[in-house]
Design a protein around this motif. Structure first.
Motif, PDB file in Angstrom:
ATOM      1  N   ILE A   1       7.066  -4.805 -24.591  1.00 46.45           N
ATOM      2  CA  ILE A   1       5.559  -4.352 -24.098  1.00 46.45           C
ATOM      3  C   ILE A   1       5.412  -5.136 -22.731  1.00 46.45           C
ATOM      4  O   ILE A   1       4.920  -6.302 -23.005  1.00 46.45           O
TER       5      ILE A   1
ATOM      6  N   ASN B   1      -1.343  -0.223 -16.770  1.00 46.34           N
ATOM      7  CA  ASN B   1      -1.534   0.996 -17.889  1.00 46.34           C
ATOM      8  C   ASN B   1      -0.283   1.111 -18.656  1.00 46.34           C
ATOM      9  O   ASN B   1       0.639   0.476 -18.529  1.00 46.34           O
ATOM     10  N   LEU B   2      -0.562   2.003 -19.523  1.00 44.45           N
ATOM     11  CA  LEU B   2       0.294   2.257 -20.551  1.00 44.45           C
ATOM     12  C   LEU B   2       1.779   2.594 -20.161  1.00 44.45           C
ATOM     13  O   LEU B   2       2.718   2.177 -20.760  1.00 44.45           O
TER      14      LEU B   2
ATOM     15  N   LYS C   1       3.574  -0.395 -18.773  1.00 49.29           N
ATOM     16  CA  LYS C   1       4.002  -1.257 -19.833  1.00 49.29           C
ATOM     17  C   LYS C   1       5.176  -0.590 -20.324  1.00 49.29           C
ATOM     18  O   LYS C   1       6.225  -1.502 -20.619  1.00 49.29           O
ATOM     19  N   LEU C   2       5.245   0.375 -20.823  1.00 52.85           N
ATOM     20  CA  LEU C   2       6.324   1.213 -21.422  1.00 52.85           C
ATOM     21  C   LEU C   2       7.592   1.231 -20.718  1.00 52.85           C
ATOM     22  O   LEU C   2       8.641   1.102 -21.084  1.00 52.85           O
TER      23      LEU C   2
ATOM     24  N   ILE D   1      -1.292  11.303 -21.829  1.00 48.80           N
ATOM     25  CA  ILE D   1      -1.703   9.859 -20.946  1.00 48.80           C
ATOM     26  C   ILE D   1      -2.624  10.407 -19.913  1.00 48.80           C
ATOM     27  O   ILE D   1      -3.633  10.045 -19.407  1.00 48.80           O
TER      28      ILE D   1
ATOM     29  N   LEU E   1       1.224   7.223 -30.189  1.00 50.55           N
ATOM     30  CA  LEU E   1       2.535   6.275 -29.598  1.00 50.55           C
ATOM     31  C   LEU E   1       3.648   6.713 -30.300  1.00 50.55           C
ATOM     32  O   LEU E   1       4.808   6.360 -29.696  1.00 50.55           O
TER      33      LEU E   1
ATOM     34  N   GLY F   1      -6.470   1.378 -26.080  1.00 54.65           N
ATOM     35  CA  GLY F   1      -5.316   0.769 -25.519  1.00 54.65           C
ATOM     36  C   GLY F   1      -5.395   0.296 -24.117  1.00 54.65           C
ATOM     37  O   GLY F   1      -6.485   0.477 -23.623  1.00 54.65           O
ATOM     38  N   PRO F   2      -4.011   0.208 -23.514  1.00 60.51           N
ATOM     39  CA  PRO F   2      -4.356  -0.207 -22.160  1.00 60.51           C
ATOM     40  C   PRO F   2      -4.249   0.873 -21.155  1.00 60.51           C
ATOM     41  O   PRO F   2      -3.513   1.601 -20.701  1.00 60.51           O
TER      42      PRO F   2
ATOM     43  N   PHE G   1      -5.695   5.124 -28.146  1.00 60.87           N
ATOM     44  CA  PHE G   1      -4.538   5.319 -28.906  1.00 60.87           C
ATOM     45  C   PHE G   1      -5.050   6.237 -30.493  1.00 60.87           C
ATOM     46  O   PHE G   1      -6.148   6.139 -30.809  1.00 60.87           O
TER      47      PHE G   1
END
Length: 402
Positions: free
Chosen positions: A235, A240-241, A244-245, A274, A282, A367-368, A372
């Motif tokens: 991670i 943001n998510l 990160k992903l 998202i 997730l 979450g970021p 979630f």
């Protein structure tokens, strides 16, 4: 005269309490309320022929939970928007009792550890002259240190080491390229202060617990709660998510080399949730339907001790049941000579790791840049958490000789 009886009134967070209201009239209704300032729950009961309401035997007529459930008022606590305060149990027209729920039980000593590159906190029962087994307690993808888990476990007869490995001062900022040798140092540190060593982790910490056990033969027991028998992608940094992903990197390294991992899949449904600011399951980022690359499977058969896998059937955090079953299959295929088991709670969500009797009503969590989805039914999640904790303590005692 009616009164509230609570036993025990002061207790560790993981210990259930018995609540009775006595001295009522037969058939009289009584509303029992629990408040922590920032959360509240209630249940309406009818007194029995003796004028007693007993939460261990009686189901409420109405309220925050249904059915006979001694700790129902605790797990059904809902957010109020207020400030956190004391834990108060009250009955309208009868009175109230202030409860002390201890995160660090009486008789447990705490020591911060900042040496040889290790960042953590050691907990141990007050010295009785004997050598106790040791347990390393690992956090998940949130990083930091799980002190409460470790403190409560220590009260059950262990020397526990709540170990940080990222997201704290002196540690990597992100879950990327974490060297497994770091955990070898932690095992050496704890071995000087305890007997047999176990490792416990939840979620990504459960994946790590299996990996550490498979890497270091000093580990005699592993408990992975909503974890994974597969090494998954790191991670990375990002605002943001999606960022990160999208950061392609390993979570773990060994001898300077990144371990092969199962990459995230950022499909249309995940991206849409998202972008639309909807709760994000997730689990959509993990594809296991067609199996996983063999080189990403954790060689759990190398663990020199027992393995307890615990997962949830409605886990929105990631497909913990499928990912844990990979480990179970390997243990079976290699005829693992130590006890092993995979326990699945069909209706529970992701948030079952750690000590029980905490609010289970938050089916989403921050979450970021997203919210979630944890999945599951709150009652089932609460009961799964309580049972998983009980199984964890019993398993560690059996395997480590507490």
């Amino acid at each position: 005269m009616a009164e509230i009886l609570v036993n025990p009134q002061t207790a560790p967070l993981d210990q259930p309490v018995d609540v009775l209201v006595v001295g009522l009239k037969a058939g009289q209704t009584a509303t029992v309320q629990l408040s922590t300032g920032d959360r509240a729950s209630h249940a309406v009961f009818e007194a029995d022929d003796r004028g007693v309401v007993d939460l261990t035997r009686h189901a409420p007529l109405d309220g925050s939970y249904r059915g006979v459930d001694p700790m129902g008022l605790f797990w059904s606590l809902e957010r109020t928007g207020g400030k956190a305060g004391p834990t108060v149990l009250s009955v309208e027209g009868v009175g109230d009792r202030v409860l002390e729920r201890l995160a660090v039980p009486e008789g447990v000593e705490r020591l911060e550890v900042r040496e040889n590159g290790l960042v953590g906190t050691l907990f141990a029962p007050e010295d009785d002259g004997g050598v106790l087994p040791g347990v390393i307690v690992l956090s998940g993808s949130e990083g930091g240190i799980h002190e409460t888990d470790a403190a409560l476990l220590a009260a059950h007869g262990f020397v526990t080491f709540a170990l940080g490995y990222f997201g704290m001062k002196g540690l990597p900022e992100n879950l990327v390229d974490i060297p497994l040798e770091y955990f070898g140092k932690a095992i050496d540190y704890l071995s000087e202060r305890a007997g047999e060593i176990g490792v416990v982790g939840g979620s990504r910490g459960g994946e790590l617990a299996l990996l550490v056990g498979a890497t270091y033969p000093q580990v005699s027991a592993v408990v992975s709660v909503v974890g994974s028998g597969v090494v998954t992608q790191g991670i990375g940094p990002g605002a943001n998510l999606l960022q990160k992903l999208s950061y392609e990197a390993a979570s773990w390294t060994l001898k300077g080399e990144p371990l092969p991992y199962l990459p995230y899949e950022i499909g249309g449904e995940l991206r849409a949730r998202i972008v639309n600011d909807e709760p994000v399951p997730l689990r959509l980022a993990f594809s296991t339907e067609d199996g996983v690359p063999e080189d990403t499977e954790i060689p759990v058969e190398r663990i020199a001790g027992g393995v307890l896998l615990i997962s949830s059937g409605q886990d929105d955090g990631w497909p913990s049941a499928d990912l844990s079953e990979v480990a179970m299959r390997r243990l079976k295929d290699h005829e693992h000579p130590f006890p092993y088991e995979h326990v699945v709670y069909p209706e529970a969500g992701h948030l079952i790791a750690g000590p029980p009797h905490r609010p289970a009503t938050d089916v989403t969590y921050p979450g970021p840049g997203v919210t979630f989805s944890g999945g599951g039914v709150p009652r089932a999640t609460a009961h799964a958490q309580a049972n998983a904790w009980k199984r964890t303590v019993e398993f560690l005692r059996e395997q480590l000789g507490s």
